[in-house]
Design an enzyme around this catalytic site. Structure first.
Site, mmCIF file in Angstrom:
data_model
loop_
_atom_site.group_PDB
_atom_site.id
_atom_site.type_symbol
_atom_site.label_atom_id
_atom_site.label_comp_id
_atom_site.label_asym_id
_atom_site.label_seq_id
_atom_site.Cartn_x
_atom_site.Cartn_y
_atom_site.Cartn_z
ATOM 1 N N HIS A 1 0.814 -1.225 0.000
ATOM 2 C CA HIS A 1 0.000 0.000 0.000
ATOM 3 C C HIS A 1 0.849 1.277 0.000
ATOM 4 O O HIS A 1 0.295 2.379 -0.142
ATOM 5 C CB HIS A 1 -0.922 0.023 1.222
ATOM 6 N N ASP B 1 -3.081 -10.267 -2.696
ATOM 7 C CA ASP B 1 -3.655 -9.863 -1.415
ATOM 8 C C ASP B 1 -5.132 -9.526 -1.635
ATOM 9 O O ASP B 1 -5.549 -9.163 -2.741
ATOM 10 C CB ASP B 1 -2.892 -8.641 -0.899
ATOM 11 N N ASP C 1 -4.959 -13.020 3.197
ATOM 12 C CA ASP C 1 -6.241 -12.518 3.687
ATOM 13 C C ASP C 1 -7.440 -12.837 2.792
ATOM 14 O O ASP C 1 -8.573 -12.522 3.194
ATOM 15 C CB ASP C 1 -6.180 -11.009 3.970
#
Length: 600
Positions: free
Chosen positions: A415, A449, A538
Site C-alpha cells: 500500500h 492480497d 487474507d
C-alpha cells in the site's frame, strides 16, 4: 572419435560435515549463472586439455538453443559453503526419444575424492527419473587390458566403472560400439547404461534409437553415416545385454556414500525479518501483529522446502529509487522523536495548503499517510527498512543461486506509494525488489492480497518494463477504496502494463481461480524474466479484513498454478490476519507452489 570421460573415484572422506549445494544453471545471461558457466568452462579446459576450444565456448548456446543441438542441455553445478565451484554435470535430454545422455561429470582440480562426482551423479539420476526416461546412457573408458594397455589408465578406468556399478550402471556388451574410428585408436569407450532402478530391460529398438541419436547429434562431425549404421545395427540382442557385475555383487544406490546435499533448484530461500517484532503495537484491534510471522514459520518450516538465509544490509538508495525522499526523511525523523510504546496516528489531512505544513512532525503525518489507522511508532522506520533489506536479500538469492525466494516480512509494503504510506505499509518492499530486478529484464508483479496493491500500481504506473497485476476486492467495498478499478491500465509508456481484476464481495475458490487464470494469461503474454508475488493470505475464509472464503486447498491450487509458470520467483509476504488458519494456508500455498515449480 573424441570421448569425454569423468575421472571418478569412490574414495570418501569420512570426517566431514560440509554440505554441497547443487543447483541447475538455466540462463547464460543471468548474473550468477554467467559467472558459474565461465568457471565450468575453466574446468573443461583444465580437466580436458584435448577438448577443442569451440566445444568449450559453445556451452552457453547449448543451454540457450536446444533446437540447434537437438538435445536439451541441463547443467548442474556443485558448490561448497563458500560458493566455490567444486564440479559440474552436463546432462543431455532427448525428449523425442525419452532418454538421457550424461555428457560430462567432472570435479574441479583438487576436488576429486571429495564426493563431488557422487553428489552430481545422484542429482542427474533423480532428474532422469523425474523425466520418466527409459534410462541414462554415457561413455566410460574400458577396463580390459586388451583394449587399454596403459596400466595407470586401466586402474583409473576400473575405479570409474566400480563407481557406476554401485548405482546399477553397467557397460552394454555384444555390440560394435567400442569399434574405433581409426585402427591406431586406443581405449575405445564402452557405452554404459543406467536403468535408474526401474528393473526394466533395455529394449533393442530403444537402444538403437538412442545410439543413433548420440552418434548423429553429438558426433556428427567425426562419425560418417556408414559407421553410424554399422554401430546401430550391431545392437542385435533383445533385450540388450549388460555386462555382469564385476566389482559390486549387489548393485546398490550410492546415496549413502555421498555427503549431505542441498538442491537449490528444488529449495526456496527463506529470508525472515529478524527485527519485525520491534514494530509491535499492542493495541486492541491492531491486526498487524508479530504473531503472524511466528504462525507462518511454525507451519512452513517442517515442509522441507526452505533454506534459511541471513539478512544482508542495503543502503537507502534502493528505497529512494521508488519512494520520494521527503517521505523517507519524514518517517526517519518522526519515528526518532517517539519513545518506547508511543504511537501516533494521522488525524489531520491538510490537502488545501500543502505548501505550509505544520511544524510538529506528528501533526504533519497527514501529508504522508492515506488513512487514520497506520501508526507511526519508534521502530516503524527500522522495521520497514529491515523488511526492504529482506526483499533485497531475496533478490540476491535469485541472482546468485536460487530459483525461488520467500521474504517473510512485516510490516507489509504494497500500500506504500511513491509519496505516501498507509495500510500498515511504510516502504514498498515488492516495488523496491521489482525495480532492482528490472535491470535484468522484464518483471511481473502479481498481487494476490485481498486488498488492492495501490502502492505498487502508483510506482510503476508509467513504466512498461514492470507489469503490475492485482486481484482484490472491488474498491467500492474494500480498502483502499480509491484505486483498483479495472479501467486503471497505466499511463504514457506504461499504458497497458497495469491490470486490475476487482472481484465481488463474496468469492469462493473456484471463482478466484478463474480470475487468477486470467491474470496468468496476461503475465504469460508479457513474457517476464522474473515474477514477484505479493502474497496476501487474507483472501482466506474468516479473515478479519476480508470477505472471501478461500480454504487451505484453494491456496494449494493457487500456489500450483503460480509454480507452473516456472519463472525465477520472489514471494513477499503482505497481508493475512486470521491467526488460526494463517500458518495452515501458507503451508498449503507453498506445497502447491513447490509441486508446480519443482515437478518435471
Amino acid at each position: 572419435m573424441i570421448f569425454r570421460i569423468i575421472q571418478h573415484t569412490c574414495k570418501r572422506r569420512a570426517q566431514t560435515t560440509l554440505m554441497f549445494r547443487i543447483r541447475r544453471i538455466h540462463d547464460a545471461a543471468w548474473p550468477g549463472d554467467a559467472r558459474v558457466i565461465s568457471q565450468v568452462q575453466g574446468i573443461l579446459r583444465e580437466q580436458f586439455p584435448l577438448l577443442a576450444s569451440e566445444d568449450v565456448e559453445k556451452l552457453p548456446e547449448q543451454l540457450r538453443n536446444p533446437l540447434k543441438f537437438r538435445f536439451r542441455s541441463i547443467l548442474y553445478v556443485a558448490e561448497g559453503a563458500n560458493s566455490r565451484l567444486k564440479g559440474f554435470a552436463l546432462f543431455m535430454h532427448a525428449p523425442d526419444l525419452h532418454f538421457g545422455y550424461l555428457d560430462y561429470v567432472s570435479a574441479a582440480k583438487l576436488q576429486t575424492g571429495a564426493g563431488v562426482g557422487g553428489a552430481l551423479y545422484t542429482r542427474v539420476r533423480e532428474e532422469a527419473k523425474a523425466l520418466e526416461l527409459t534410462g541414462l546412457f554415457f561413455e566410460c573408458l574400458p577396463d580390459e587390458p586388451a583394449l587399454c594397455p596403459d596400466p595407470m589408465t586401466l586402474k583409473q578406468n576400473k575405479a570409474r566403472l566400480r563407481f557406476y556399478e554401485r548405482f546399477g550402471a553397467r557397460p552394454i556388451v555384444g555390440t560394435a560400439y567400442e569399434t574405433p574410428l581409426t585402427p591406431e585408436s586406443t581405449c575405445p569407450p564402452y557405452l554404459v547404461f543406467d536403468a535408474l532402478d526401474q528393473g526394466k530391460p533395455l529394449r533393442r529398438r530403444d537402444a538403437q534409437k538412442a545410439v543413433r541419436a548420440i552418434l548423429e547429434r553429438k558426433y556428427a562431425e567425426c562419425c560418417p553415416p556408414n559407421y553410424v549404421d554399422m554401430v546401430v545395427h550391431s545392437f542385435a540382442d533383445d533385450p540388450v545385454r549388460l555386462r555382469e557385475p564385476r566389482y559390486v555383487l549387489t548393485a546398490k544406490h550410492q546415496a549413502s556414500a555421498v555427503r549431505p546435499v542441498l538442491y537449490t533448484d528444488k529449495t526456496i530461500a527463506l529470508v525472515v525479518n529478524d527485527q519485525h517484532d520491534i514494530h509491535h503495537v499492542p493495541e486492541r484491534g491492531y491486526v498487524q501483529a508479530p504473531v503472524r510471522i511466528r504462525s507462518i514459520l511454525k507451519d512452513i518450516e517442517p515442509l522441507g522446502y526452505f533454506q534459511p538465509v541471513s539478512v544482508r544490509h542495503f543502503g537507502e538508495e534502493h528505497i529512494l529509487a521508488v519512494h520520494d525522499r521527503k517521505l523517507v526523511e519524514y518517517l526517519k525523523r518522526a519515528t526518532a522523536l517517539l519513545g518506547p510504546g508511543e504511537s501516533v496516528y494521522p488525524y489531520v489531512f491538510p490537502i488545501r495548503n500543502a505548501a505550509r505544513p505544520p511544524k510538529e512532525l506528528p501533526v504533519r503525518a497527514g501529508y504522508f499517510c492515506i488513512d487514520t489507522f497506520t501508526p507511526i511508532t519508534r521502530n516503524a522506520f527500522l522495521a520497514a527498512k529491515r523488511a526492504v533489506d529482506c526483499a533485497l536479500t531475496a533478490v540476491q538469492c535469485l541472482r546468485e543461486e536460487y530459483r525461488v525466494a520467500y521474504a517473510l516480512v512485516r510490516p507489509p509494503g504494497h500500500h506504500a506509494e511513491r509519496r505516501v504510506f498507509g495500510g500498515f505499509c511504510y516502504f514498498n518492499s515488492a516495488a523496491v525488489a521489482a525495480h532492482c530486478m528490472s535491470a535484468l529484464g522484464r518483471v511481473a508483479v502479481l498481487d494476490i492480497d485481498y486488498h488492492h496493491g495501490n502502492g505498487t500500481q502508483d510506482i510503476f504506473y508509467r513504466r512498461a518494463d514492470v507489469l503490475t497485476v492485482s486481484l482484490h476486492g472491488h474498491p467500492r467495498f474494500a480498502y483502499p477504496y480509491f484505486s483498483g478499478y479495472e479501467e486503471e491500465k497505466g499511463e504514457g509508456e506504461g499504458e497497458g502494463y497495469n491490470m486490475n481484476i476487482p472481484l465481488s464481495e463474496q468469492v469462493d475458490g473456484a471463482a478466484y481461480r478463474e480470475a487468477l487464470a486470467r491474470a496468468l494469461r496476461r503475465i504469460i503474454r508479457f513474457a517476464p524474466r522474473i515474477l514477484i508475488i505479493a502474497l496476501g493470505l487474507d483472501p482466506a475464509k474468516g479473515d478479519p479484513t476480508g470477505s472471501w472464503s478461500l480454504t487451505a486447498k484453494d491456496f494449494e491450487r493457487n500456489g500450483r498454478m503460480l509454480g507452473e509458470l516456472r519463472l525465477p520467483t520472489l514471494i513477499i509476504q503482505e497481508g493475512g490476519y486470521r491467526i488460526r488458519s494463517l500458518g495452515t494456508n501458507a503451508k498449503y500455498f507453498f506445497q502447491g507452489f513447490a509441486a508446480g515449480a519443482f515437478a518435471r
